[in-house]
Enzyme design. Structure first.
Site, short mmCIF file in Angstrom:
data_model
loop_
_atom_site.label_atom_id
_atom_site.label_comp_id
_atom_site.label_asym_id
_atom_site.label_seq_id
_atom_site.Cartn_x
_atom_site.Cartn_y
_atom_site.Cartn_z
N ASN A 13 11.65 10.91 -24.71
CA ASN A 13 11.70 11.69 -26.09
C ASN A 13 10.81 12.77 -26.61
O ASN A 13 9.95 13.08 -25.68
CB ASN A 13 11.43 10.39 -27.18
CG ASN A 13 12.28 9.02 -27.17
OD1 ASN A 13 13.51 9.31 -26.97
ND2 ASN A 13 11.77 8.16 -27.50
N LYS A 42 8.90 5.74 -23.83
CA LYS A 42 8.13 5.09 -22.90
C LYS A 42 8.43 5.00 -21.49
O LYS A 42 7.37 4.72 -20.83
CB LYS A 42 8.52 3.26 -23.35
CG LYS A 42 8.21 2.86 -24.71
CD LYS A 42 8.76 1.31 -24.92
CE LYS A 42 7.66 0.38 -24.15
NZ LYS A 42 6.27 0.77 -24.47
N ALA A 44 9.09 8.04 -19.85
CA ALA A 44 8.07 9.23 -19.67
C ALA A 44 6.67 9.03 -19.96
O ALA A 44 5.79 9.36 -19.19
CB ALA A 44 8.51 10.46 -20.64
N GLY A 197 -4.06 -6.79 -27.74
CA GLY A 197 -4.84 -5.61 -28.48
C GLY A 197 -6.20 -5.51 -28.16
O GLY A 197 -6.52 -5.50 -27.01
N GLY A 200 -8.00 -7.78 -25.54
CA GLY A 200 -7.96 -7.72 -24.12
C GLY A 200 -6.46 -8.27 -23.71
O GLY A 200 -5.50 -7.79 -24.19
N ASP A 228 1.91 1.97 -23.20
CA ASP A 228 2.35 2.63 -21.86
C ASP A 228 1.35 2.92 -20.99
O ASP A 228 1.44 2.50 -19.71
CB ASP A 228 2.92 3.81 -22.45
CG ASP A 228 4.37 3.34 -23.23
OD1 ASP A 228 4.72 2.36 -23.15
OD2 ASP A 228 4.72 4.31 -24.17
#
Length: 278
Positions: A13, A42, A44, A197, A200, A228
């Protein structure tokens, strides 16, 4: 250590990101936005992260025959990602409209464009390749990638029901807590990573906890590309033979570095620069 080879299959994107102090509520307008245009998607994002971490990466996806598509190809080449498997479609290059508030939280609207026009019969994945995919492309593309891969890792995001052949092919599934709750079908995966998050991540083998890693402290600037970067780091670590706990710890450190960067494709060092705890 040898560089692992990885084929990433997923969305490409252009990100249009508005940074604001506070995201608008429904029906509300905020007028303090600062607009940034940059690369995203995601697929890329994960391909670029894996290359920066030290893997030899091939990206398979789709872009339009337009200025954005040509710019994507040039940028990937500059980074060292093999984009020969990126198809040129009749649809425009995909676009994501992103709002990021002062705490780094985001909301995203994706206009898939070329990502929805990828020819699943022409992916060109080498038989037996290690493949990392996400769910911003069609089920047909994911199924075709899963059939060909020797090692198949799936970042099941954004969450949706998975075809049976894809579930059976998965060697590794990566989800966050919300996706984990939405996708009970992945709970017994051969290897399942659940990201937590700032707390961990945990790694399960057929539902049994085998490794966990704490989160790393970071100044949060943008969470868009953090997941990502984490996925890329975990897969690269496992492919090169790192112990599962070490791979998980390094992935958490990479994710923390990513949230401290404004970009969806953050600047990253080689994977060994992200030390594990003693």
């Amino acid at each position: 250590m040898d560089s692992p080879s990885l084929t990433v299959v997923g969305a490409i994107n252009v990100d249009l990101t508005a940074r604001v102090e506070r995201a608008p509520a429904a029906g509300e307008t905020v007028a303090d936005g600062v607009l940034h245009r940059g690369p995203g998607g995601k697929g890329a994002n994960q391909a670029v992260a894996a290359a920066r971490l030290g893997a030899e990466v091939r990206l398979i996806g789709g872009v339009g025959d337009d200025v954005d598509g040509r710019g994507v190809r040039e940028r990937l080449a500059d980074i060292g990602v093999d984009a020969s498997g990126v198809q040129t479609t009749d649809a425009a290059t995909g676009t994501a409209l992103i709002v990021v508030d002062a705490s780094g939280e985001n909301s995203i609207v994706v206009c898939p464009g070329a990502n929805a026009a990828i020819d699943a019969d022409a992916l060109g994945i080498a038989p037996g390749a290690a493949v990392l995919a996400q769910l911003e492309v069609s089920d047909a593309v994911i199924s075709a990638a899963a059939r060909t891969a020797g090692f198949f890792a799936l970042n099941a995001a954004p969450a949706r029901p998975l075809p049976g052949d894809v579930l059976e092919a998965c060697d590794l599934v990566i989800v966050n807590e919300t996706e984990y709750a939405q996708l009970p079908s992945v709970h017994d995966a051969p290897l399942l990573c659940v990201t937590l998050g700032a707390a961990g991540a945990r790694l399960y083998r057929h539902g049994e906890l085998v490794a966990s890693a704490p989160g790393r402290k970071a100044t949060v600037r943008n969470t868009v590309g953090a997941g990502d970067a984490f996925c890329a780091a975990l897969v690269v670590g496992l492919l090169r033979g790192d112990a599962e706990t070490d791979a998980l710890e390094r992935a958490c450190a990479v994710g923390a570095a990513a949230v401290a960067d404004d970009a969806s494709q953050p600047a990253l060092e080689r994977l060994d620069a992200y030390a594990v705890t003693a």
